[in-house]
Structure formats: structure tokens, C-alpha cells
Motif scaffolding. Structure first.
Motif, PDB file in Angstrom:
ATOM      1  N   GLY A 133       0.838  -1.213   0.000  1.00 42.34           N
ATOM      2  CA  GLY A 133       0.000   0.000   0.000  1.00 42.34           C
ATOM      3  C   GLY A 133       0.859   1.244   0.000  1.00 42.34           C
ATOM      4  N   PHE A 134       1.927   1.190   0.787  1.00 42.12           N
ATOM      5  CA  PHE A 134       2.787   2.354   0.904  1.00 42.12           C
ATOM      6  C   PHE A 134       3.543   2.608  -0.396  1.00 42.12           C
ATOM      7  CE2 PHE A 134       6.846   4.313   1.984  1.00 42.12           C
ATOM      8  CZ  PHE A 134       6.376   5.482   2.550  1.00 42.12           C
ATOM      9  N   VAL A 135       4.016   1.525  -1.042  1.00 42.72           N
ATOM     10  CA  VAL A 135       4.798   1.670  -2.269  1.00 42.72           C
ATOM     11  C   VAL A 135       3.961   2.322  -3.368  1.00 42.72           C
ATOM     12  CG1 VAL A 135       5.829   0.373  -4.182  1.00 42.72           C
ATOM     13  CG2 VAL A 135       6.478  -0.146  -1.821  1.00 42.72           C
ATOM     14  N   SER A 136       2.698   1.882  -3.515  1.00 42.00           N
ATOM     15  CA  SER A 136       1.868   2.480  -4.570  1.00 42.00           C
ATOM     16  C   SER A 136       1.639   3.963  -4.284  1.00 42.00           C
ATOM     17  CB  SER A 136       0.534   1.735  -4.682  1.00 42.00           C
ATOM     18  OG  SER A 136      -0.163   1.829  -3.472  1.00 42.00           O
ATOM     19  N   PHE A 137       1.534   4.274  -3.025  1.00 39.41           N
ATOM     20  CA  PHE A 137       1.377   5.660  -2.596  1.00 39.41           C
ATOM     21  C   PHE A 137       2.624   6.484  -2.942  1.00 39.41           C
ATOM     22  CE2 PHE A 137       1.969   8.830   0.732  1.00 39.41           C
ATOM     23  CZ  PHE A 137       0.751   9.473   0.710  1.00 39.41           C
ATOM     24  N   TRP A 138       3.758   5.874  -2.692  1.00 47.96           N
ATOM     25  CA  TRP A 138       5.032   6.541  -2.909  1.00 47.96           C
ATOM     26  C   TRP A 138       5.270   6.786  -4.398  1.00 47.96           C
ATOM     27  CZ3 TRP A 138       9.897   4.543  -4.833  1.00 47.96           C
ATOM     28  CH2 TRP A 138      10.995   5.373  -4.582  1.00 47.96           C
ATOM     29  N   PHE A 180       3.699  13.071  -9.031  1.00 46.57           N
ATOM     30  CA  PHE A 180       3.028  14.343  -8.731  1.00 46.57           C
ATOM     31  C   PHE A 180       3.543  14.856  -7.401  1.00 46.57           C
ATOM     32  CE2 PHE A 180       0.129  11.411 -10.837  1.00 46.57           C
ATOM     33  CZ  PHE A 180      -0.183  12.118 -11.978  1.00 46.57           C
ATOM     34  N   PRO A 181       4.234  15.989  -7.408  1.00 51.00           N
ATOM     35  CA  PRO A 181       4.780  16.495  -6.143  1.00 51.00           C
ATOM     36  C   PRO A 181       3.688  16.888  -5.146  1.00 51.00           C
ATOM     37  CG  PRO A 181       5.191  18.035  -7.935  1.00 51.00           C
ATOM     38  CD  PRO A 181       4.597  16.815  -8.566  1.00 51.00           C
ATOM     39  N   SER A 182       2.550  17.290  -5.659  1.00 51.60           N
ATOM     40  CA  SER A 182       1.481  17.581  -4.707  1.00 51.60           C
ATOM     41  C   SER A 182       0.136  17.339  -5.378  1.00 51.60           C
ATOM     42  CB  SER A 182       1.543  19.030  -4.215  1.00 51.60           C
ATOM     43  OG  SER A 182       1.076  19.898  -5.221  1.00 51.60           O
ATOM     44  N   ILE A 183      -0.878  17.039  -4.551  1.00 54.79           N
ATOM     45  CA  ILE A 183      -2.218  16.844  -5.085  1.00 54.79           C
ATOM     46  C   ILE A 183      -3.114  17.932  -4.537  1.00 54.79           C
ATOM     47  CG2 ILE A 183      -4.265  15.372  -4.987  1.00 54.79           C
ATOM     48  CD1 ILE A 183      -2.493  12.966  -5.117  1.00 54.79           C
ATOM     49  N   ASN A 184      -3.592  18.764  -5.443  1.00 49.65           N
ATOM     50  CA  ASN A 184      -4.555  19.785  -5.044  1.00 49.65           C
ATOM     51  C   ASN A 184      -4.082  20.619  -3.849  1.00 49.65           C
ATOM     52  OD1 ASN A 184      -6.839  20.884  -5.977  1.00 49.65           O
ATOM     53  ND2 ASN A 184      -8.254  19.446  -4.998  1.00 49.65           N
ATOM     54  N   GLY A 185      -2.781  20.944  -3.873  1.00 46.96           N
ATOM     55  CA  GLY A 185      -2.255  21.779  -2.794  1.00 46.96           C
ATOM     56  C   GLY A 185      -1.823  21.012  -1.567  1.00 46.96           C
ATOM     57  N   MET A 210       0.107  14.357   2.713  1.00 41.19           N
ATOM     58  CA  MET A 210      -0.604  13.175   2.252  1.00 41.19           C
ATOM     59  C   MET A 210      -0.202  11.946   3.063  1.00 41.19           C
ATOM     60  SD  MET A 210      -2.743  13.772  -0.167  1.00 41.19           S
ATOM     61  CE  MET A 210      -2.930  12.170  -0.922  1.00 41.19           C
ATOM     62  N   LEU A 211       1.094  11.908   3.395  1.00 44.38           N
ATOM     63  CA  LEU A 211       1.588  10.802   4.213  1.00 44.38           C
ATOM     64  C   LEU A 211       0.906  10.827   5.581  1.00 44.38           C
ATOM     65  CD1 LEU A 211       3.644   8.647   3.565  1.00 44.38           C
ATOM     66  CD2 LEU A 211       5.371   9.972   4.786  1.00 44.38           C
ATOM     67  N   PHE A 212       0.703  12.016   6.073  1.00 43.92           N
ATOM     68  CA  PHE A 212       0.021  12.199   7.346  1.00 43.92           C
ATOM     69  C   PHE A 212      -1.395  11.601   7.275  1.00 43.92           C
ATOM     70  CE2 PHE A 212      -2.538  14.534  10.373  1.00 43.92           C
ATOM     71  CZ  PHE A 212      -1.735  14.572  11.497  1.00 43.92           C
ATOM     72  N   LEU A 213      -2.091  11.948   6.202  1.00 40.11           N
ATOM     73  CA  LEU A 213      -3.444  11.430   5.994  1.00 40.11           C
ATOM     74  C   LEU A 213      -3.435   9.905   5.922  1.00 40.11           C
ATOM     75  CD1 LEU A 213      -5.131  14.036   5.431  1.00 40.11           C
ATOM     76  CD2 LEU A 213      -5.837  12.948   3.307  1.00 40.11           C
ATOM     77  N   TYR A 214      -2.410   9.398   5.241  1.00 41.99           N
ATOM     78  CA  TYR A 214      -2.284   7.953   5.060  1.00 41.99           C
ATOM     79  C   TYR A 214      -2.092   7.254   6.408  1.00 41.99           C
ATOM     80  CZ  TYR A 214      -0.389   3.608   3.099  1.00 41.99           C
ATOM     81  OH  TYR A 214      -0.156   2.313   2.772  1.00 41.99           O
TER      82      TYR A 214
END
Lengths: 333, 267
Positions: free
Chosen positions: B45-50, B56-61, B67-71
Motif C-alpha cells: 500500500g505504501f509503495v503504490s502511494f510513494w 506528482f509532487p502535490s495533489i490539489n495543494g 498526504m503521508l500524514f493522511l495515510y
């Protein structure tokens, strides 16, 4: 003193979808609102006293389980009243559960992975059994069955017989007023069956526990029940002592005779001679079911001896099993 | 009969848990293999996230660390449902075979009795992984560790857990009406993965669905806003603890309603 279980005019109906056949039918069923009402229990009334062992009998699908489910509070009756130990089971399930014990022959209620003694300890907490009551119950168990080898075995590893035994012990542990046993000896070998019957009898005597027993094994009925209730198609057929039952269809006895030659053919000949009684044959014997109100067994035997050469004979009283079979097949007039 | 309060239930749960762990440890191979499995699931799960963030350096700001925090937040908040409510997955089997009836004869809460039977130890691996991710991203973002922020963190983690539990209860309880609730549960499980992303990346329709119908936005997004975007917290974030309790209560009632309706199979 009022009865521990009072059932008054209880009826339970289920709404069942009328199913059609085939794939096309199943598709239609998806949208169908074509229900029919099935009456699983039809206007049953009975009182059961504290300390009785009552056999609750009936063919498959007669409505036994439905009645038990109503008494244990799982189902609500469509109409009528049920009082179990003064409670209305459906409205007060938890309180009712404190005063009853339930065993389903095929379905263990114990914690699958835990050794029996740990299950007992958990039940002690759940039912809030005092230390002294728990100790005296365990003493009683030790005096009745060889419980030591079971205590430290996980339920999962037990044989069916050991598991049933454990389930019964667990059901009695909190000293309930009533214990429901649903086919407790199903699938067990002869010696285990007898062990379990002895245990149930002893617990009933010792604790004056009311026991409601459903079974298809007439051995259970003969060994345990002083009274039986028979239902079929939701209706009560019989509710009385077991002694009473045997005289229910008149006084029947079975006369068995042995002769030379082909027994099947001989039986047909005898049937013609004795049109009043049913005659059947197996490998060894020809059996004549004699209704003693019509003629005595000795007269029948005399009559047969005139025309046949009888080599051996036996006389059998009608068994509970035969009577019940007759009731299932013919009903009560 | 004495009253059965929270203390009574906690004591019973503790005893069941202790026994359950003891017996689980005795199946050492099973224990080790399932732990390894859980670790790999998390790593995958983490690898696909990474990989996503390599492109994309950022998603919608939202930055990588945010994002890692959210994860991490969603992983930690999923732990209670995994550990304590895993028996929901077996519910349809018990109901279908008629074995569910055995839970109906005890003088304790049916929902509690049913859920207490299984403690899924694999959830602890997930907890460790989630906490690690959370603490790492926390220090990277530079949020600081004040008592207030910690308190907020704990409250909102509990909120998120409650919502996840509620979703699972409700989807499992559908088996009291339909034959196979697996598809419903699986659907919810799949949707839950979307909880890792900020809800603003979805279209308004899905935003509405994820907020009010299948409230997965409350699993990580709304609670995280309180810490990550203290200046633009919508009212919904502050309300989320309440909404969490409400959803849990509704799902419990729904579950119990189904269970009381249950009548078993013939025997």
C-alpha cells in the motif's frame, strides 16, 4: 404453585414467498409480492411444572424448533401468551436467558478455541455465579461424570460426544430453572447416549431443573421422559404421561412366529386369514400386530396353529417408538 | 441479578481476550505467517502511494508529507475495527448456516457477545506501521507536540475509528436481510481506500456521497484538517466527533434490529 412454563393459545405464522420453478420463475420471484402465510405453530397450550422432564416430539418440520425458539425468546409469537419463569421471553430476552440453559445437539455454544475450564470460568462471570455455587456445581459434575480429562482440552479438539457432554454441563452451570435440549444425543454412539441420559436424569433429580427435550430417539424418551407432548403440522396431538401413551391406540402386542418356507408368501396367506390385523415379514420372523380388544393373542396363535406349522414364537409389547410412529402416520382420531 | 455496567463488560472482554491470545500463540506458524502477510500488505500500500508522489509532487495543494500524514492517520484509525470488530466478516456465514442462534441465549448484550469472540491480532502490525508513518510525517511537517494538539489528535483518531466501525457494522448487518453481505462489505472496504485522499480532489457528487452517505471523508480528511489546516477548518470537522458517535449508534441499532429479527434455520 403455578407452572414454570405457561403456554396459552400460542400461534406462530411465517410469511413465505411463493417460489416458482426454474430460472424464469426465480426472475419473476424477484419482483413478486405473492406471499402465503404458513402456520408453523397452531394454537398450542400447555403448562409445564418445575422439575418435570418433558419430551417434545414430532416429525421433522412439525414446529418443534419454532416452539422452542419462542420459549427461549428468539421468536415472538404471532398470537397467544408465553410465560417462562414469570417472564415474557421475547420482551425480556436477557432476563430470560439468565434463567434458562439451551443446548443444540449439533451446535456448540462453547468458545471453540478455549479449554472447557476456561469456558466455564467465562460463563461464571457472564452469569454472575457466586464462588460457592460454582464450586458446588463443579463438585456435583465431578461426582457424575469423569470430567477431569475434558477440562483442559480445547472444545475444538473434542469428539462429538465429549462436546455434547460439555455443552450440557455448560447449560446447567448457572443452575437455570429450565434447560432446553434440542436433540442432545443426535449422532452419538450407544454408550455415550446412555452416559448423557444418566447425566440429564441425575442433574434433573439433584437440582429439580425442568428439562424440555426434543428428540427423534425413542431411547431418550424411554430413559428420561415421564410426560410427552407430540405435535405435528403445528398442532398438538398428544400431551400426557408416557404410560398413558401405550394404551392410546388400544392395547397392541406383536406376535412373532417363525415357519419354514418363504416367509413373504406365508405372510400374505396369513394376512388373508387375519384381515383385522396387519401382518409383515422380515428375514426371520412374521409379525402380526394384534389389537387385544378385538381378540387375544393366544386365540390368534391357536387359530394359526391349526393351518400352519409354527416352529418358534415370540411376543413383543408395543414400543414407544411404534406408538409414536402410528401417531405420526395416522394422527389422532 | 446485578446490574451489568461498563465495568462488567470490560472485565469479561479482558478475560476473553487473554484466553484468545493464549490460544492464538499456540498456533505459531499461523501467527507468524499472518503477521508477515500483514506487513507486506502495508508495504505494498505504501509503495503504490510513494510511486504516485514520485510523479506528482502535490495533489490539489497537499504536499507529500501532508498526504503521508493522511495515510498514517487512516491506518491508525482503522486499527480498532480490524482488531475488535473483525467477527463482522464471519457474520454472514453464521447467519446463513443458522449458527448465529447460539449467540442469542446469553444474558449479555448480543452485539458485545458476538464481537468479543474474535480479536484480530494482525491489526497491531497495522497500528505500528500507521503510527510510524504518522510520527514521521508529523515531524517533517513540523507540527510540534503540544498537549492540546495531542488531545485533538486522539479525539479525532477515535472519531475516525468510530466511523469506520459504523460503516462495517452497517454493511455486515445487511446479511440479516440479504443472503450474501460479502459484496456490500467488500464495496465498503474498497471505498475506504479513498479515505486516504483529500476529499477536495473528488467531484462534488462524490464529495457529497463521501461526506453524508458513506462518510469515509470523516475517517481521515475532516479530522486531519484540524491539525494540518487550522485556518480553514470547516464546521464539519469540529462536528465530526459527534457525527462519529451518531453513526456508530445508528449502525449499532441497525445491527441489533437485524439480530432481533433473526429467527434461525430449521434443525
Amino acid at each position: 404453585m403455578s407452572a414454570i412454563i405457561q403456554i396459552k393459545n400460542v400461534t406462530k405464522e411465517f410469511k413465505v414467498l411463493n417460489r416458482r420453478e426454474g430460472l424464469k420463475g426465480s426472475l419473476k420471484d424477484l419482483f413478486s409480492r405473492d406471499y402465503k402465510i404458513v402456520r408453523a405453530v397452531d394454537n398450542i397450550s400447555m403448562d409445564i411444572e418445575q422439575g418435570e422432564i418433558v419430551g417434545y416430539l414430532g416429525p421433522n418440520g412439525a414446529g418443534k424448533s419454532t416452539t422452542i425458539k419462542m420459549m427461549t425468546g428468539v421468536l415472538e409469537p404471532t398470537s397467544g401468551e408465553i410465560l417462562v419463569g414469570g417472564n415474557i421471553p421475547y420482551q425480556n430476552r436477557a432476563k430470560n436467558a439468565q434463567e434458562i440453559g439451551v443446548v443444540f445437539g449439533q451446535r456448540s455454544q462453547l468458545w471453540w478455541a478455549l479449554p472447557l475450564i476456561e469456558s466455564f470460568k467465562l460463563l461464571k462471570d457472564i452469569y454472575q455465579i457466586s464462588d460457592s455455587d460454582y464450586k458446588s456445581m463443579m463438585h456435583l459434575y465431578q461426582s457424575l461424570v469423569d470430567i477431569e480429562p475434558l477440562l483442559h482440552k480445547p472444545v475444538r479438539q473434542m469428539s462429538l460426544g465429549q462436546r455434547t457432554l460439555s455443552d450440557i454441563l455448560a447449560a446447567f452451570l448457572h443452575n437455570p430453572k429450565i434447560v432446553f435440549l434440542d436433540e442432545p444425543t443426535i449422532g452419538l454412539d450407544v454408550s455415550m447416549k446412555s452416559k448423557i441420559r444418566i447425566l440429564i436424569n441425575a442433574l434433573n433429580k439433584e437440582k429439580n431443573t425442568t428439562v424440555i427435550l426434543t428428540t427423534h430417539d425413542m431411547g431418550d424418551v424411554d430413559a428420561l421422559c415421564r410426560r410427552i407432548v407430540i405435535i405435528d403440522k403445528g398442532k398438538m396431538l398428544y400431551n400426557n404421561d408416557i404410560e398413558h401413551l401405550k394404551g392410546f391406540f388400544g392395547s397392541y402386542r406383536t406376535l412373532k412366529i417363525r415357519m419354514d418356507g418363504d416367509l413373504k408368501q406365508q405372510a400374505e396367506v396369513i394376512q388373508k386369514e387375519l384381515p383385522d390385523f396387519s401382518v409383515s415379514a422380515d428375514e426371520e420372523w412374521i409379525s402380526v400386530l394384534v389389537d387385544e380388544e378385538k381378540s387375544k393373542v393366544m386365540e390368534v396363535l391357536n387359530q394359526l396353529q391349526k393351518s400352519h406349522e409354527i416352529r418358534d414364537m415370540q411376543l413383543e409389547e408395543i414400543s414407544t417408538e411404534d406408538v409414536i410412529k402410528k401417531i405420526y402416520e395416522e394422527g389422532v382420531e | 441479578m446485578k446490574r451489568k455496567g461498563l465495568g462488567f463488560y470490560l472485565r469479561i472482554y479482558g478475560k476473553i481476550l487473554a484466553q484468545d491470545l493464549k490460544s492464538k500463540m499456540s498456533y505459531r506458524a499461523d501467527f507468524i505467517i499472518s503477521t508477515i502477510g500483514m506487513i507486506f500488505t502495508n508495504i505494498a500500500g505504501f509503495v503504490s502511494f510513494w510511486i504516485l508522489f514520485r510523479n506528482f509532487p502535490s495533489i490539489n495543494g497537499w504536499s507529500y508529507h501532508e498526504m503521508l500524514f493522511l495515510y498514517g492517520f487512516s491506518l491508525v484509525s482503522l486499527t480498532p475495527v480490524q482488531c475488535f470488530f473483525d467477527n463482522n466478516w464471519s457474520l454472514r456465514m453464521y447467519v446463513y448456516s443458522g449458527d448465529f442462534i447460539k449467540y442469542c441465549f446469553r444474558p449479555i448484550n448480543l452485539f458485545f457477545y458476538y464481537q468479543s469472540e474474535v480479536f484480530d491480532i494482525k491489526g497491531l502490525g497495522q497500528l505500528a506501521f500507521g503510527l510510524g508513518t504518522l510520527i514521521y510525517s508529523w515531524t517533517k511537517i513540523g507540527l510540534g507536540f503540544t498537549p492540546l494538539i495531542l488531545l485533538k489528535r486522539v479525539v479525532f483518531l477515535l472519531t475516525a475509528s468510530l466511523i469506520m466501525i459504523a460503516l462495517q457494522n452497517a454493511s455486515a448487518a445487511t446479511c440479516f436481510w440479504i443472503q450474501n453481505s460479502f459484496y456490500v462489505m467488500d464495496l465498503v472496504l474498497k471505498f475506504k481506500d479513498y479515505a486516504r485522499y483529500p476529499i477536495t480532489i473528488f467531484s462534488p457528487v462524490f464529495r457529497f456521497i463521501f461526506t453524508f452517505i458513506m462518510p469515509i471523508a470523516f475517517i481521515a480528511y475532516y479530522p486531519s484538517l484540524v491539525i494540518l489546516r487550522p485556518n480553514e477548518v470547516p464546521l464539519l470537522s469540529w462536528l465530526s466527533p459527534l457525527i462519529g458517535c451518531l453513526f456508530f449508534w445508528i449502525s449499532y441499532k441497525f445491527w441489533m434490529f437485524g439480530a432481533m429479527k433473526y429467527s434461525g434455520t430449521g434443525s
